[in-house]
Design a protein around this motif. Structure first.
Motif, PDB file in Angstrom:
ATOM      1  N   MET A 219       0.861  -1.173   0.000  1.00  0.00           N
ATOM      2  CA  MET A 219       0.000   0.000   0.000  1.00  0.00           C
ATOM      3  C   MET A 219       0.908   1.237   0.000  1.00  0.00           C
ATOM      4  SD  MET A 219      -2.911  -1.550   0.105  1.00  0.00           S
ATOM      5  CE  MET A 219      -4.114  -0.308   0.494  1.00  0.00           C
ATOM      6  N   ASN A 220       0.310   2.413   0.047  1.00  0.00           N
ATOM      7  CA  ASN A 220       1.075   3.657   0.035  1.00  0.00           C
ATOM      8  C   ASN A 220       2.044   3.767   1.204  1.00  0.00           C
ATOM      9  OD1 ASN A 220      -0.189   4.454  -2.301  1.00  0.00           O
ATOM     10  ND2 ASN A 220      -1.735   5.688  -1.264  1.00  0.00           N
ATOM     11  N   ASN A 221       1.727   3.141   2.337  1.00  0.00           N
ATOM     12  CA  ASN A 221       2.592   3.215   3.507  1.00  0.00           C
ATOM     13  C   ASN A 221       3.741   2.213   3.436  1.00  0.00           C
ATOM     14  OD1 ASN A 221       1.314   0.790   4.015  1.00  0.00           O
ATOM     15  ND2 ASN A 221       0.270   1.472   5.868  1.00  0.00           N
ATOM     16  N   GLY A 222       3.854   1.482   2.308  1.00  0.00           N
ATOM     17  CA  GLY A 222       4.929   0.513   2.143  1.00  0.00           C
ATOM     18  C   GLY A 222       4.634  -0.845   2.735  1.00  0.00           C
ATOM     19  N   ARG A 223       3.480  -1.012   3.374  1.00  0.00           N
ATOM     20  CA  ARG A 223       3.113  -2.294   3.978  1.00  0.00           C
ATOM     21  C   ARG A 223       2.113  -3.032   3.105  1.00  0.00           C
ATOM     22  NH1 ARG A 223       1.391  -0.402   9.861  1.00  0.00           N
ATOM     23  NH2 ARG A 223       2.121   1.674   9.429  1.00  0.00           N
ATOM     24  N   SER A 224       2.082  -4.344   3.255  1.00  0.00           N
ATOM     25  CA  SER A 224       1.099  -5.151   2.544  1.00  0.00           C
ATOM     26  C   SER A 224      -0.281  -4.890   3.131  1.00  0.00           C
ATOM     27  CB  SER A 224       1.422  -6.635   2.690  1.00  0.00           C
ATOM     28  OG  SER A 224       2.647  -6.928   2.098  1.00  0.00           O
ATOM     29  N   PRO A 225      -1.330  -5.011   2.317  1.00  0.00           N
ATOM     30  CA  PRO A 225      -2.675  -4.842   2.870  1.00  0.00           C
ATOM     31  C   PRO A 225      -2.988  -5.951   3.872  1.00  0.00           C
ATOM     32  CG  PRO A 225      -2.770  -5.554   0.572  1.00  0.00           C
ATOM     33  CD  PRO A 225      -1.335  -5.301   0.898  1.00  0.00           C
ATOM     34  N   ALA A 226      -3.898  -5.675   4.792  1.00  0.00           N
ATOM     35  CA  ALA A 226      -4.309  -6.693   5.773  1.00  0.00           C
ATOM     36  C   ALA A 226      -5.029  -7.831   5.066  1.00  0.00           C
ATOM     37  CB  ALA A 226      -5.200  -6.067   6.837  1.00  0.00           C
ATOM     38  N   ILE A 227      -5.914  -7.501   4.121  1.00  0.00           N
ATOM     39  CA  ILE A 227      -6.648  -8.499   3.342  1.00  0.00           C
ATOM     40  C   ILE A 227      -6.649  -8.047   1.891  1.00  0.00           C
ATOM     41  CG2 ILE A 227      -8.879  -9.632   2.946  1.00  0.00           C
ATOM     42  CD1 ILE A 227      -9.547  -9.029   5.892  1.00  0.00           C
ATOM     43  N   ARG A 228      -6.344  -8.979   1.015  1.00  0.00           N
ATOM     44  CA  ARG A 228      -6.390  -8.686  -0.423  1.00  0.00           C
ATOM     45  C   ARG A 228      -6.944  -9.905  -1.145  1.00  0.00           C
ATOM     46  NH1 ARG A 228      -4.048  -8.277  -5.363  1.00  0.00           N
ATOM     47  NH2 ARG A 228      -4.235  -6.237  -6.307  1.00  0.00           N
ATOM     48  N   ALA A 229      -8.010  -9.704  -1.895  1.00  0.00           N
ATOM     49  CA  ALA A 229      -8.605 -10.772  -2.689  1.00  0.00           C
ATOM     50  C   ALA A 229      -8.703 -10.300  -4.132  1.00  0.00           C
ATOM     51  CB  ALA A 229      -9.989 -11.136  -2.169  1.00  0.00           C
ATOM     52  N   ALA A 230      -8.415 -11.199  -5.054  1.00  0.00           N
ATOM     53  CA  ALA A 230      -8.497 -10.879  -6.482  1.00  0.00           C
ATOM     54  C   ALA A 230      -9.196 -12.024  -7.207  1.00  0.00           C
ATOM     55  CB  ALA A 230      -7.111 -10.653  -7.061  1.00  0.00           C
ATOM     56  N   GLY A 231     -10.246 -11.699  -7.926  1.00  0.00           N
ATOM     57  CA  GLY A 231     -10.954 -12.689  -8.724  1.00  0.00           C
ATOM     58  C   GLY A 231     -11.644 -13.763  -7.918  1.00  0.00           C
ATOM     59  N   LEU A 232     -12.068 -13.418  -6.702  1.00  0.00           N
ATOM     60  CA  LEU A 232     -12.684 -14.390  -5.803  1.00  0.00           C
ATOM     61  C   LEU A 232     -13.969 -14.949  -6.391  1.00  0.00           C
ATOM     62  CD1 LEU A 232     -11.641 -15.253  -3.046  1.00  0.00           C
ATOM     63  CD2 LEU A 232     -13.194 -13.611  -2.020  1.00  0.00           C
ATOM     64  N   GLY A 233     -14.103 -16.270  -6.374  1.00  0.00           N
ATOM     65  CA  GLY A 233     -15.292 -16.919  -6.897  1.00  0.00           C
ATOM     66  C   GLY A 233     -15.763 -18.037  -5.982  1.00  0.00           C
ATOM     67  N   LYS A 234     -17.075 -18.200  -5.897  1.00  0.00           N
ATOM     68  CA  LYS A 234     -17.663 -19.253  -5.083  1.00  0.00           C
ATOM     69  C   LYS A 234     -19.012 -19.625  -5.668  1.00  0.00           C
ATOM     70  CE  LYS A 234     -18.154 -22.043  -1.603  1.00  0.00           C
ATOM     71  NZ  LYS A 234     -17.357 -23.258  -1.563  1.00  0.00           N
ATOM     72  N   SER A 235     -19.259 -20.927  -5.771  1.00  0.00           N
ATOM     73  CA  SER A 235     -20.548 -21.441  -6.237  1.00  0.00           C
ATOM     74  C   SER A 235     -21.037 -22.501  -5.276  1.00  0.00           C
ATOM     75  CB  SER A 235     -20.407 -22.074  -7.622  1.00  0.00           C
ATOM     76  OG  SER A 235     -20.027 -21.117  -8.568  1.00  0.00           O
TER      77      SER A 235
END
Length: 97
Positions: free
Chosen positions: A5-21
């Motif tokens: 993130m802008n503060n140089g730290r990784s985000p607490a939670i990051r999801a990309a393309g999440l899918g569930k059926s």
């Protein structure tokens, strides 16, 4: 997949393309979400809008069918150990899995 993130730290939670059926019913289709460290987020929507599924996937209560997720930089599907110890006195039934 971990981006900083802008503060140089990784985000607490990051999801990309999440899918569930559930059977033929697609409840999540390509959901992306990033929660910065220290932020408070809320998921709001009508009944059946998959808010619960979005919360259950990073907490390892259910598995995603698609996408990539990181919690504290860890993949909860392959490393379900929480990044911090579970505090003593946590509610009954609360677990790392």
């Amino acid at each position: 997949m971990t981006k900083t993130m802008n503060n140089g730290r990784s985000p607490a939670i990051r999801a990309a393309g999440l899918g569930k059926s559930y059977g033929d019913e697609v409840v999540l289709d390509g959901v992306d979400i990033t929660v910065p460290e220290g932020a408070i987020y809320s998921l709001l929507g009508p009944n059946g809008a998959a808010e619960t599924s979005i919360v259950q996937i990073p907490s390892t209560l259910i598995a995603a069918d698609a996408g990539d997720i990181r919690v504290g930089g860890h993949d909860p599907a392959t490393d379900p150990t929480p990044p911090v110890p579970i505090p003593a006195g946590s509610p009954a039934g609360f677990s790392a899995r």
